[in-house]
Write a protein that holds these residues in place. Structure first.
Motif, PDB file in Angstrom:
ATOM      1  N   MET A  56      31.764  18.722  32.284  1.00 25.08           N
ATOM      2  CA  MET A  56      30.873  18.914  33.068  1.00 25.08           C
ATOM      3  C   MET A  56      31.453  17.916  34.665  1.00 25.08           C
ATOM      4  O   MET A  56      32.191  17.832  35.924  1.00 25.08           O
ATOM      5  N   ARG A  57      32.383  16.828  34.174  1.00 26.19           N
ATOM      6  CA  ARG A  57      33.465  16.177  34.413  1.00 26.19           C
ATOM      7  C   ARG A  57      34.761  17.077  35.050  1.00 26.19           C
ATOM      8  O   ARG A  57      35.102  16.445  36.628  1.00 26.19           O
ATOM      9  N   GLY A  58      35.533  18.176  34.509  1.00 32.12           N
ATOM     10  CA  GLY A  58      36.787  18.696  34.488  1.00 32.12           C
ATOM     11  C   GLY A  58      35.895  19.478  35.707  1.00 32.12           C
ATOM     12  O   GLY A  58      36.746  19.803  37.065  1.00 32.12           O
ATOM     13  N   LEU A  59      35.227  20.450  35.484  1.00 35.79           N
ATOM     14  CA  LEU A  59      34.574  21.072  36.690  1.00 35.79           C
ATOM     15  C   LEU A  59      33.747  20.067  37.966  1.00 35.79           C
ATOM     16  O   LEU A  59      34.353  20.392  39.260  1.00 35.79           O
ATOM     17  N   GLY A  65      38.809  19.303  44.205  1.00 35.86           N
ATOM     18  CA  GLY A  65      40.483  19.803  44.825  1.00 35.86           C
ATOM     19  C   GLY A  65      40.975  18.807  43.519  1.00 35.86           C
ATOM     20  O   GLY A  65      42.442  18.400  44.003  1.00 35.86           O
ATOM     21  N   GLU A  66      40.631  17.950  42.847  1.00 34.62           N
ATOM     22  CA  GLU A  66      41.232  17.006  42.117  1.00 34.62           C
ATOM     23  C   GLU A  66      42.013  18.206  40.644  1.00 34.62           C
ATOM     24  O   GLU A  66      41.764  17.826  39.863  1.00 34.62           O
ATOM     25  N   GLY A  67      43.378  18.969  40.921  1.00 32.55           N
ATOM     26  CA  GLY A  67      42.893  19.821  39.761  1.00 32.55           C
ATOM     27  C   GLY A  67      44.204  19.531  38.469  1.00 32.55           C
ATOM     28  O   GLY A  67      43.508  19.795  36.950  1.00 32.55           O
ATOM     29  N   ASP A  72      42.938  17.528  32.648  1.00 34.28           N
ATOM     30  CA  ASP A  72      42.474  16.861  31.666  1.00 34.28           C
ATOM     31  C   ASP A  72      41.353  17.110  31.367  1.00 34.28           C
ATOM     32  O   ASP A  72      41.283  16.580  29.963  1.00 34.28           O
ATOM     33  N   ASN A  73      40.087  16.793  31.436  1.00 34.41           N
ATOM     34  CA  ASN A  73      39.280  16.822  31.409  1.00 34.41           C
ATOM     35  C   ASN A  73      38.754  18.218  30.660  1.00 34.41           C
ATOM     36  O   ASN A  73      37.714  18.096  29.057  1.00 34.41           O
ATOM     37  N   PHE A  74      39.299  19.390  31.106  1.00 33.18           N
ATOM     38  CA  PHE A  74      38.863  19.933  30.441  1.00 33.18           C
ATOM     39  C   PHE A  74      39.677  20.063  28.657  1.00 33.18           C
ATOM     40  O   PHE A  74      39.328  20.818  28.702  1.00 33.18           O
ATOM     41  N   ARG A  75      40.863  19.409  29.046  1.00 33.47           N
ATOM     42  CA  ARG A  75      41.530  19.728  27.213  1.00 33.47           C
ATOM     43  C   ARG A  75      40.764  18.480  26.699  1.00 33.47           C
ATOM     44  O   ARG A  75      41.073  18.763  25.460  1.00 33.47           O
ATOM     45  N   ARG A  76      40.136  17.591  27.621  1.00 39.17           N
ATOM     46  CA  ARG A  76      39.401  16.740  26.453  1.00 39.17           C
ATOM     47  C   ARG A  76      38.454  17.652  25.703  1.00 39.17           C
ATOM     48  O   ARG A  76      38.157  17.024  24.246  1.00 39.17           O
ATOM     49  N   ALA A  77      37.432  18.408  26.390  1.00 42.56           N
ATOM     50  CA  ALA A  77      36.198  19.178  25.767  1.00 42.56           C
ATOM     51  C   ALA A  77      36.771  19.989  25.047  1.00 42.56           C
ATOM     52  O   ALA A  77      36.228  20.810  23.789  1.00 42.56           O
ATOM     53  N   ALA A  78      38.564  20.723  25.464  1.00 43.25           N
ATOM     54  CA  ALA A  78      38.579  21.688  24.240  1.00 43.25           C
ATOM     55  C   ALA A  78      39.051  21.114  22.817  1.00 43.25           C
ATOM     56  O   ALA A  78      39.324  22.084  22.140  1.00 43.25           O
ATOM     57  N   LYS A  79      39.444  19.342  22.928  1.00 42.47           N
ATOM     58  CA  LYS A  79      39.765  19.037  21.260  1.00 42.47           C
ATOM     59  C   LYS A  79      38.259  19.098  20.441  1.00 42.47           C
ATOM     60  O   LYS A  79      38.753  19.131  19.810  1.00 42.47           O
ATOM     61  N   TYR A  80      36.820  19.419  21.466  1.00 44.75           N
ATOM     62  CA  TYR A  80      35.793  19.437  21.104  1.00 44.75           C
ATOM     63  C   TYR A  80      35.295  20.887  20.914  1.00 44.75           C
ATOM     64  O   TYR A  80      33.905  20.786  20.545  1.00 44.75           O
ATOM     65  N   LEU A  84      34.394  27.363  27.062  1.00 48.06           N
ATOM     66  CA  LEU A  84      34.070  27.472  28.534  1.00 48.06           C
ATOM     67  C   LEU A  84      35.353  26.252  28.711  1.00 48.06           C
ATOM     68  O   LEU A  84      36.557  26.979  29.993  1.00 48.06           O
ATOM     69  N   SER A  85      35.273  25.301  28.328  1.00 47.58           N
ATOM     70  CA  SER A  85      36.602  24.374  29.158  1.00 47.58           C
ATOM     71  C   SER A  85      38.147  24.514  28.853  1.00 47.58           C
ATOM     72  O   SER A  85      39.009  25.146  29.219  1.00 47.58           O
ATOM     73  N   GLN A  86      37.827  25.798  27.269  1.00 47.03           N
ATOM     74  CA  GLN A  86      39.585  26.236  27.122  1.00 47.03           C
ATOM     75  C   GLN A  86      40.174  27.281  28.092  1.00 47.03           C
ATOM     76  O   GLN A  86      40.266  27.960  28.859  1.00 47.03           O
ATOM     77  N   ALA A  87      38.351  27.781  28.480  1.00 46.61           N
ATOM     78  CA  ALA A  87      39.060  29.285  29.551  1.00 46.61           C
ATOM     79  C   ALA A  87      38.845  28.434  30.272  1.00 46.61           C
ATOM     80  O   ALA A  87      40.143  29.812  31.647  1.00 46.61           O
ATOM     81  N   PHE A  88      38.256  27.533  31.388  1.00 48.16           N
ATOM     82  CA  PHE A  88      38.502  27.301  32.556  1.00 48.16           C
ATOM     83  C   PHE A  88      39.963  26.633  32.904  1.00 48.16           C
ATOM     84  O   PHE A  88      41.310  26.684  33.637  1.00 48.16           O
ATOM     85  N   ILE A  89      41.182  26.009  31.607  1.00 47.71           N
ATOM     86  CA  ILE A  89      42.924  25.883  31.882  1.00 47.71           C
ATOM     87  C   ILE A  89      42.837  26.994  31.536  1.00 47.71           C
ATOM     88  O   ILE A  89      44.441  26.927  32.681  1.00 47.71           O
ATOM     89  N   ALA A  90      43.243  27.636  31.360  1.00 49.28           N
ATOM     90  CA  ALA A  90      43.181  29.996  31.205  1.00 49.28           C
ATOM     91  C   ALA A  90      43.515  29.792  32.719  1.00 49.28           C
ATOM     92  O   ALA A  90      44.917  30.031  33.005  1.00 49.28           O
TER      93      ALA A  90
END
Length: 248
Positions: A56-59, A65-67, A72-80, A84-90
């Motif tokens: 949610m912080r990543g979204l 507009g803070e890419g 960074d937040n999606f990567r933190r979520a991806a560690k868990y 969805l966060s992994q797909a957002f990074i992609a």
């Protein structure tokens, strides 16, 4: 910028931000019943579920507009193990959305996101693969080894399960002292646009807050998959948009 995969970026952020005011509404986030909004939006729940917290912080960062902060937040979520966060990074890497475009690396992340065989993510992974040339494919496979070593389910799921068990253990102390916990006091905040402007005068029935699907790993992972199993379509990050079949 329109993303071809309905990964809920706009709708998820908008729905969760508005949820406390519309708890009786029958529409909303796939996989979350209207009566569950106050549970999943609470500060205590988010702190115990860092996959959702950092997603949610990543979204929120992405919508502002803070890419780099979003990534960074999606990567933190991806560690868990948050798929969805992994797909957002992609998708950020594929489109060059707020970060440098790198389609080989984007494929590696989408391949990881599709690790559990979710049809929508598998379809997007195959679309990426078809668009790569041979050199990009070779690099994607090479990049994927390091990504899997850090973020694949076999190493990432235990991280989240440890956090959930620790939280449940800490919150169960009261019952061991002879009291019966019937209500859980929670703070509700806006996870879309701010640093949580919290409202802390709410309480939730303990039996509702501690549903198995929110706290028992096997049930939780099934519940998370429901958030990905949505109809195919298109969304635009920012303001949700309906796209008709004729493309208008």
């Amino acid at each position: 910028m329109r993303f071809p995969l309905a990964l809920l970026a706009a709708s998820m952020a908008a729905v969760l931000a508005a949820a406390p005011a519309r708890a009786s509404d029958e529409s909303g986030l796939p996989g979350v019943a209207p009566g569950d909004y106050e549970v999943v939006l609470s500060e205590s729940f988010m702190q115990s579920h860092p996959d959702m917290l950092y997603r949610m912080r990543g979204l929120g960062a992405l919508n502002r507009g803070e890419g780099r902060q979003a990534e960074d937040n999606f990567r933190r979520a991806a560690k868990y193990a948050d798929k969805l966060s992994q797909a957002f990074i992609a998708q950020m890497l594929w489109e060059g959305r707020g970060i440098a475009q790198d389609r080989a690396l984007a494929y590696a992340w989408m391949d990881l996101a599709a690790e559990r065989g979710s049809p929508m993510l598998v379809a997007e992974r195959e679309r990426y693969w078809d668009a790569l040339d041979e050199a990009q494919r070779a690099r994607a496979v090479a990049e994927g080894k390091a990504i899997y070593a850090r973020y694949a389910d076999d190493v990432a799921k235990p991280r989240l399960e440890t956090e959930m068990r620790r939280s449940r253990k800490n919150e169960a102390v009261g019952s061991r002292l002879g009291s019966v916990v019937t209500q859980v006091n929670v703070c509700i905040g806006d996870w879309k646009v701010s640093d949580m402007q919290l409202v802390c005068n709410r309480s939730i029935a303990a039996e509702h807050y501690y549903q198995d699907r929110f706290w028992k790993p096997a049930d939780y992972w099934k519940w998370q998959e429901q958030q990905i199993s949505v109809p195919k379509g298109e969304i635009q990050l920012g303001t949700p948009e309906t796209v008709k079949k004729d493309g208008t």
